[in-house]
Design a protein around this motif. Structure first.
Motif, mmCIF file in Angstrom:
data_model
loop_
_atom_site.group_PDB
_atom_site.id
_atom_site.type_symbol
_atom_site.label_atom_id
_atom_site.label_comp_id
_atom_site.label_asym_id
_atom_site.label_seq_id
_atom_site.Cartn_x
_atom_site.Cartn_y
_atom_site.Cartn_z
ATOM 1 N N PRO A 32 0.807 -1.224 0.000
ATOM 2 C CA PRO A 32 0.000 0.000 0.000
ATOM 3 C C PRO A 32 0.839 1.273 0.000
ATOM 4 O O PRO A 32 1.934 1.333 0.563
ATOM 5 N N VAL A 33 0.272 2.285 -0.644
ATOM 6 C CA VAL A 33 0.801 3.643 -0.568
ATOM 7 C C VAL A 33 -0.034 4.377 0.477
ATOM 8 O O VAL A 33 -1.263 4.459 0.359
ATOM 9 N N GLN A 34 0.600 4.913 1.495
ATOM 10 C CA GLN A 34 -0.102 5.568 2.587
ATOM 11 C C GLN A 34 0.175 7.061 2.565
ATOM 12 O O GLN A 34 1.333 7.492 2.516
ATOM 13 N N ILE A 35 -0.906 7.839 2.584
ATOM 14 C CA ILE A 35 -0.825 9.290 2.522
ATOM 15 C C ILE A 35 -1.476 9.856 3.780
ATOM 16 O O ILE A 35 -2.603 9.493 4.123
ATOM 17 N N LYS A 36 -0.776 10.741 4.451
ATOM 18 C CA LYS A 36 -1.289 11.350 5.679
ATOM 19 C C LYS A 36 -2.149 12.564 5.336
ATOM 20 O O LYS A 36 -1.707 13.477 4.644
ATOM 21 N N GLU A 37 -3.410 12.542 5.832
ATOM 22 C CA GLU A 37 -4.338 13.641 5.607
ATOM 23 C C GLU A 37 -4.400 14.537 6.854
ATOM 24 O O GLU A 37 -3.775 14.253 7.871
ATOM 25 N N PHE A 38 -5.232 15.598 6.752
ATOM 26 C CA PHE A 38 -5.340 16.546 7.860
ATOM 27 C C PHE A 38 -6.323 16.071 8.937
ATOM 28 O O PHE A 38 -6.363 16.635 10.025
ATOM 29 N N GLY A 39 -7.131 15.090 8.610
ATOM 30 C CA GLY A 39 -8.110 14.570 9.558
ATOM 31 C C GLY A 39 -8.615 13.224 9.090
ATOM 32 O O GLY A 39 -8.122 12.655 8.100
#
Length: 527
Positions: A32-39
């Motif tokens: 998986p590619v994991q992207i950190k969001e703001f919430g």
């Protein structure tokens, strides 16, 4: 003198999940590619036209991601509060989203500012969707109302006030632009027709409804809420077709595969369950690191996009088909045996006149076999009680214990242990004594240990805890065995009553002879 024979280690079959076509299919995804969001990622929608961008709703923003991009290619942030349910129109040119302030905003995908604003809801709007005619909007709010809007004029067309709690999910029909479905925390799923003044169908889910999904054919409706996923037959007036309870926590999202043959559900228990739409049985399971709030599948199942409560967007792309592997240009050639190997063959037997030159084969012994060969029984037992053996390969430890018992030296090997060594042995017993494969051997070991160390019970709290745990495990297993024997007895009684007795067929002549003999018989007088 005969050579030493190594200890025979019995190998047990490893129980595992059955490998099916679904298992092979859903495992063909890249890491998986994991992207950190703001919430927390509350909604994911994938455009139905190329290049199939993702609209990810999190906190006060909606990010647009490309098919393989790890950075947003566009951001819509003109929200005064938390944004909800960013959804594409069918042609991929417009995007609609609700907000905590009750305002619905319509965006042009190529612009940044809102094209239209729809005011009327008094509380948060968490459901938005386009109708199939592309000119109307459906919205559901925490003010218990469902509304239909005209896109060009930004006017309200109709309002439905039948729900008695928050409206948190909804979808529109692909076949009829006037039909749409909503789910509410009042435990109901309602089907509305814009040409009618009230709902045309109501289904009681029994739990607060978190997600609804209408099949492309319009004949089946799926609702999710609580731990249940329920399938309703729309053609039979909303009759319950199946009730699925495979999650341990609340089911939050639903998704359908491109072919419509598989149904996916995400839950707070960190699992995505994949069901067959023909049998409604789980065919595969995918685990994630945090609670799942949203789920989407790219066209042709090219990617699985999951939004989680820990503000992480997880994207798994399907592995591309490599034509070079088919031709064999990339695959590494396997080293083959020499030419002489094939001349005689592996199982070649020497003939009568052949001169056989034998080469002594050197015997390589394991560490515990070397110690057993030199009669160092305590050290041999210590060798198989190492953590890398007793945890990963307990059958090796059991095999050595069996060999020591056969030699009559098991008691000597177990005696003379200090607190640390005895704790390791008791820990091994507690882990494996209830395993049916090892119970027969370990019960004998436990009896020997109790006989040797019963006098030191009470001197060490660590050892006392291990003995208490062993006692609890044994008592619990005895209770299970007694219950199973009782169930077995009841089953035997049921099977005995279910068997039909065959009537004996008596020949006609023999039957007449029996009747004649009975008539001739007279009672005997006893003086």
């Amino acid at each position: 003198m005969s050579s030493y024979k190594p200890t025979v280690i019995q190998h047990y079959p490893k129980l595992g999940n059955t490998v099916t076509q679904d298992t092979l299919y859903w495992k063909k995804y890249r890491p998986p590619v994991q992207i950190k969001e703001f919430g927390a990622v509350t909604h994911i929608d994938i455009s139905s036209v190329a290049p199939y961008n993702y609209a990810v709703t999190a906190s006060t923003r909606i990010h647009i991601y490309g098919r393989y991009s790890q950075e947003p290619i566009k951001t819509f942030s003109r929200f005064n509060d938390t944004a909800y349910c960013g959804t594409y129109r069918e042609d991929g040119k417009l995007l609609v989203a609700g907000c905590e302030d009750g305002v619905i905003r319509l965006f042009d995908v190529d612009g940044r500012a809102a094209l239209r604003q729809y005011n009327g809801h008094t509380k948060a709007v968490q459901v938005t969707a386009f109708t199939s005619d592309k000119y109307r909007l459906m919205s559901g709010s925490d003010d218990y109302t469902v509304r239909l809007w005209d896109i060009p004029t930004a006017t309200k067309l109709c309002t439905f006030t039948e729900h008695t709690d928050y409206v948190r999910c909804g979808c529109t029909s692909n076949l009829n632009a006037d039909v749409f479905v909503t789910g509410s925390y009042d435990h109901t799923v309602k089907v509305f027709d814009a040409r009618m003044d009230q709902s045309v169908m109501t289904m009681d889910h029994g739990q607060p409804v978190e997600s609804v999904l209408l099949f492309p054919s319009g004949g089946l409706l799926v609702s999710a809420g609580g731990r249940f996923v329920k399938v309703w037959d729309m053609l039979k007036g909303g009759q319950l077709l199946a009730s699925l309870r495979n999650h341990h926590k609340t089911v939050t999202c639903l998704c359908l595969s491109s072919s419509g043959e598989r149904l996916l559900s995400g839950s707070l228990d960190r699992h995505v369950k994949i069901y067959s739409t023909s049998t409604y049985k789980v065919v595969h399971n995918i685990n994630y690191a945090a609670s799942i709030l949203s789920l989407a599948l790219a066209p042709e199942n090219e990617a699985i996009v999951v939004g989680m409560a820990n503000s992480v967007l997880n994207i798994r792309h399907r592995k591309r088909h490599d034509k070079k592997n088919e031709v064999g240009e990339v695959t590494k050639k396997r080293k083959r045996p020499s030419y002489k190997y094939f001349i005689k063959g592996k199982d070649y037997m020497p003939k009568k006149n052949d001169f056989l030159v034998s080469k002594p084969v050197r015997q390589h012994l394991k560490k515990y076999d070397k110690l057993l060969k030199s009669f160092e029984v305590s050290r041999a037992l210590d060798a198989v009680l190492q953590s890398n053996i007793r945890v990963k390969n307990p059958e090796v430890t059991i095999g050595v214990m069996q060999e020591l018992n056969r030699r009559g030296t098991l008691q000597n090997a177990l005696a003379g242990r200090d607190e640390k060594q005895l704790a390791v042995i008791l820990n091994f017993l507690n882990r494996n004594v209830v395993d049916p494969r090892f119970t027969a051997v370990l019960v004998n070991v436990a009896e020997i240990i109790i006989g040797i160390y019963s006098s030191v019970i009470g001197e060490s709290s660590v050892i006392d805890k291990q003995f208490m745990k062993l006692q609890e495990l044994t008592e619990r297993e005895i209770d299970y065995q007694e219950e199973l024997l009782g169930v077995l007895g009841m089953m035997d009684t049921l099977f005995a009553t279910m068997t039909t007795k065959k009537e004996a067929v008596v020949p006609r002549n023999l039957n007449c002879a029996l009747i004649t003999g009975a008539e001739q018989a007279k009672p005997m007088a006893i003086a």
